[in-house]
Design an enzyme around this catalytic site. Sequence first.
Site, short mmCIF file in Angstrom:
data_model
loop_
_atom_site.label_atom_id
_atom_site.label_comp_id
_atom_site.label_asym_id
_atom_site.label_seq_id
_atom_site.Cartn_x
_atom_site.Cartn_y
_atom_site.Cartn_z
CE LYS A 161 -19.41 27.49 -20.76
NZ LYS A 161 -20.16 27.17 -19.52
N GLY A 168 -17.20 17.84 -23.95
CA GLY A 168 -18.62 17.84 -23.65
C GLY A 168 -19.40 17.04 -24.66
N GLY A 212 -20.34 20.10 -29.57
CA GLY A 212 -19.13 20.03 -30.38
C GLY A 212 -19.39 20.39 -31.83
CD GLU A 263 -13.84 13.11 -24.39
OE1 GLU A 263 -14.93 12.64 -24.79
OE2 GLU A 263 -13.60 13.35 -23.20
CB CYS A 268 -16.17 10.82 -22.05
SG CYS A 268 -14.52 11.06 -21.34
CD GLU A 281 -21.30 9.94 -24.01
OE1 GLU A 281 -20.22 9.70 -23.45
OE2 GLU A 281 -21.51 10.96 -24.69
#
Length: 502
Positions: free
Chosen positions: A192, A245, A250, A267, A302, A402
């Site tokens: 995906k 993502g 997650g 991750e 990231c 973030e």
Amino acid sequence: MTLSMLAHRDDVGLKDGLLLVGGQWRASSDGATWTHRHPATHEEIGSFAVAGVEDVDAAVKAARKAFDEGTWPRATVSERVRVLHKFSGLLREHSTELTKLLALDNGVPISFGNIYAASVTVAADVFDHHAGWIDKAGGETFPGYQGGDKLAMTFREPIGVVAAILPWNAPFLLFAQKLGPALAAGCTVVLKPSEFATFAALRMVELLSEAGLPEGVVNVVTGPGNPTGEALITHPLVDKISFTGSRAVGKRIVEASAGTLKRVSMELGGKSPALVFPGAEVALAAATAMGTVTMGLSGQACIAQTRALVHRDCYDEFLAVAQGVAGYMTYGDPFDPAVLASPLINEKQLDRVLGYIQKGQEEGARLVMGGTRMQGEYSNGNFVAPALFADVENSMTIAQEEIFGPVLAVVPFSDEDEAIRLANDTEYGLGAGVFTKDAKQAFRVAKRLRAGTIGINGFQVEPHLPFGGFQQSGLGREGGRSAYEAYTELKTVMMPLSEAMM
């Protein structure tokens, strides 16, 4: 002059995207589609099918059949090696086409798409690397522990059906980091791509077919997290989920995997510090940190070093160089070789980043430059002038969360112990940079940092090295032998060799 991507779209010959199920490209069962708008102009670039629950079910079942009954999991070493090496060659052959598709997908400039870590070349190298593990990642033999004539050994077998979920910001690398080891191990895959970077990934899958990958081994479902992603992560026939993502997604994947105890690799981002010590090459440190939050992806990465922890002795010099680097960035048409930085991926992210910049000022950080939406010829896109914050306290929001945008928070420190304490004061632990001319200090600090990848006076993604994070930056590693093994199950086989033990 108004920016437009339409001529580039027509030049590339972009076609609408379909689902790939069991070797057949087709529309979604209910006809639903997603219209992709370019982040630099908000123009409609193309559309692709949105896979619903029924489509995802068909794709997973096709992958299940290819795993249980097909040839790929049982292929010889030479057959798998041949296909993966041929695919890496096709990637290199079509690198210009794929880089243009990426610029239409997410607005990343061609200039950056040709830099190694973001390029098609790194994807090809990752596939070549994992092809090399196919005949090397074997099992072990063991002597009998309690005596007697016994044979005990371990085998590695493919884990099964893998759901590979890609982010929009680095689809070349992440396509390879997930599908490379999965296919090398003999797994089958339901891919995906992100709804914000679909077209380049679809073309890569077409090239896999050209390389000779059997039908049904890789299936593609396109669309957003709901319904497509949710249907995929909750499907009972999926054995492993590999995701890159956001942390929120997650956590949802971990919840969804619990019902059938799916294996999970993910991750989930970072808040990586750059630690700059006295005597370091301050210009290099400032260019590296500010470069990761401006050049190319405009901080939407990231591993970007979004916190600069700088010793007070070189603090002013660092700020001056960082300001110069930010001012050097150029924006506009991603197909223009002179353009160095991208827009933010969508309006939601634009509003989010601007909100963080406002929050930083409200909490008392000093905005040295930037931090506003760019106007004029850029007003139709999601462009933000790079924000440089000084006098940041590590407890501030802009130093803890973030942001995923062009924002650098510079935090002063007085000694090594304080620098390490500040660096580790985060819920993340993906990466870090250490800038010093003292080799002993470099390794001493690197050992104490709670992060998965640490660069000393520089940083580079390499296909053969493990990549992943501590704490809430994720689970597992991508790259190297550890990635290959993550797509296998370890089986132990024991047998007595003497009649007396039978």
